[in-house]
Design an enzyme around this catalytic site. Structure first.
Site, PDB file in Angstrom:
ATOM      1  N   ASP A   1       0.885  -1.167   0.000  1.00  0.00           N
ATOM      2  CA  ASP A   1       0.000   0.000   0.000  1.00  0.00           C
ATOM      3  C   ASP A   1       0.915   1.207   0.000  1.00  0.00           C
ATOM      4  OD1 ASP A   1      -2.034  -1.676   2.497  1.00  0.00           O
ATOM      5  OD2 ASP A   1      -1.844  -1.996   0.357  1.00  0.00           O
TER       6      ASP A   1
ATOM      7  N   ASP B   1     -13.688  -4.633  -2.005  1.00  0.00           N
ATOM      8  CA  ASP B   1     -13.434  -4.488  -0.565  1.00  0.00           C
ATOM      9  C   ASP B   1     -14.754  -4.737   0.147  1.00  0.00           C
ATOM     10  OD1 ASP B   1     -11.145  -1.630  -0.914  1.00  0.00           O
ATOM     11  OD2 ASP B   1     -10.849  -3.787  -1.204  1.00  0.00           O
TER      12      ASP B   1
HETATM   13  O1  LIG Z   1      -7.748  -1.069  -0.403  1.00  0.00           O
HETATM   14  C1  LIG Z   1      -7.934   0.104   0.018  1.00  0.00           C
HETATM   15  O2  LIG Z   1      -8.733   0.897  -0.510  1.00  0.00           O
HETATM   16  C2  LIG Z   1      -7.124   0.608   1.163  1.00  0.00           C
HETATM   17  C3  LIG Z   1      -7.270   1.932   1.561  1.00  0.00           C
HETATM   18  C4  LIG Z   1      -6.502   2.434   2.602  1.00  0.00           C
HETATM   19  C5  LIG Z   1      -5.570   1.605   3.251  1.00  0.00           C
HETATM   20  C6  LIG Z   1      -5.427   0.273   2.877  1.00  0.00           C
HETATM   21  C7  LIG Z   1      -6.212  -0.232   1.835  1.00  0.00           C
HETATM   22  N1  LIG Z   1      -6.122  -1.568   1.448  1.00  0.00           N
HETATM   23  C8  LIG Z   1      -5.396  -2.518   2.234  1.00  0.00           C
HETATM   24  C9  LIG Z   1      -4.867  -3.601   1.328  1.00  0.00           C
HETATM   25  O3  LIG Z   1      -5.909  -4.213   0.613  1.00  0.00           O
HETATM   26  C10 LIG Z   1      -4.043  -4.593   2.168  1.00  0.00           C
HETATM   27  O4  LIG Z   1      -2.899  -4.789   1.402  1.00  0.00           O
HETATM   28  C11 LIG Z   1      -4.737  -5.951   2.388  1.00  0.00           C
HETATM   29  O5  LIG Z   1      -5.892  -5.710   3.173  1.00  0.00           O
HETATM   30  C12 LIG Z   1      -3.805  -6.958   3.056  1.00  0.00           C
HETATM   31  O6  LIG Z   1      -3.402  -6.425   4.286  1.00  0.00           O
HETATM   32  P1  LIG Z   1      -2.871  -7.432   5.469  1.00  0.00           P
HETATM   33  O7  LIG Z   1      -4.067  -7.794   6.293  1.00  0.00           O
HETATM   34  O8  LIG Z   1      -1.891  -6.547   6.237  1.00  0.00           O
HETATM   35  O9  LIG Z   1      -2.192  -8.613   4.836  1.00  0.00           O
END
Ligand SMILES: O=C(O)c1ccccc1NC[C@H](O)[C@H](O)[C@H](O)COP(=O)(O)O
Length: 249
Positions: A11, A130
């Site tokens: 990210d 998401d």
């Molecule tokens: O996907 C988004 O829109 C977003 C927005 C703000 C901050 C993070 C975001 N996504 C988080 C990513 O999808 C993240 O790489 C995944 O959820 C995997 O994260 P872990 O749970 O750390 O493995």
């Protein structure tokens, strides 16, 4: 079935890798090129760069980051975050992306999925979903998890498959950053609902979480455990291979 893929996700805020919990409280994790090179050496199958920068200025810096990462690694690079339409997708491909992921743009104008697939081939078009579990269903959220929609995530997955999506990147916001495990039930439902590959995302905390989710998903994406050095990808793959999961060693 096909080889299961391990996909680190970075990210990125302009030119810095960040990571939060449930999309909140972003902390600096490191340099994109350094992390990308390390992951490739460890045996990552692909990489995802997610632009979570807010400003316009930051977005052009992000494309520079894509160019730098694409020049540093030879494994497939997925790019997502803030891709609003054909121009943004084109810029991402020109900067070196092999795949683009679209999320909010597809909900606002589903025809973009078909347009992108026709233009670049479905294998280059990932639709990101998401989701949060509400009562006993999974609801689709857009705009970086800030806006709830009336869409059911499993139904939306079927719709974008019909529109020509080559792959789904499905992130549980509830699980994101918790390291408490993937939302396994979600990926079991998705495996029954669509025939295109599904990348599981959100919650990876230990090797057994990857083993569990790869029974249903085609690939496992993770951020926190890799950035924090909690899990080494080559050791993870050896563990998975020992337990009968087909991975590229
Ligand atoms: O996907 C988004 O829109 C977003 C927005 C703000 C901050 C993070 C975001 N996504 C988080 C990513 O999808 C993240 O790489 C995944 O959820 C995997 O994260 P872990 O749970 O750390 O493995």
């Amino acid at each position: 079935g096909l080889v299961r893929r391990i996909i680190p996700c970075m990210d990125v805020d302009a030119d810095i890798v960040v990571k939060g919990v449930n999309f909140e409280g972003l902390r600096v994790m490191g340099d994109p090129v350094e992390l990308a090179s390390r992951y490739e050496e460890e045996g990552a199958d692909e990489l995802f760069l997610l632009d979570i920068t807010a400003t316009v200025q930051g977005r052009s810096t992000f494309l520079e980051t894509v160019r730098n990462v694409a020049a540093a690694v030879s494994i497939p690079l997925g790019v997502g975050g803030g891709i609003r339409g054909m121009e943004d997708a084109d810029a991402a491909f020109k900067a070196g992306a092999d795949k683009v992921s679209i999320n909010t743009a597809a909900v606002k104008d589903p025809s973009i999925v078909a347009k992108l697939s026709r233009e670049y081939g479905s294998q280059s078009v990932v639709v990101a979903i998401d989701t949060r579990r509400i009562n006993n269903e999974w609801r689709v959220f857009i705009m970086g998890g800030r806006r709830e929609t009336l869409l059911n995530a499993v139904d939306w997955a079927r719709t974008v498959e019909e529109l020509g999506a080559g792959e789904l990147l499905v992130t549980s916001i509830d699980a994101d950053g918790t390291r408490a495990g993937y939302d396994i039930e979600l990926y079991r439902r998705l495996a029954d609902a669509v025939n295109i590959p599904v990348i599981a995302s959100g919650g990876a905390g230990e090797p057994s979480h990857f083993l569990e989710v790869l029974k249903y998903a085609d690939a496992a994406l993770a951020a926190s455990v890799f950035h924090m050095g909690v899990i080494n990808i080559s050791i993870l793959k050896a563990y998975l291979s020992e337990l009968g999961i087909r991975v590229r060693i």
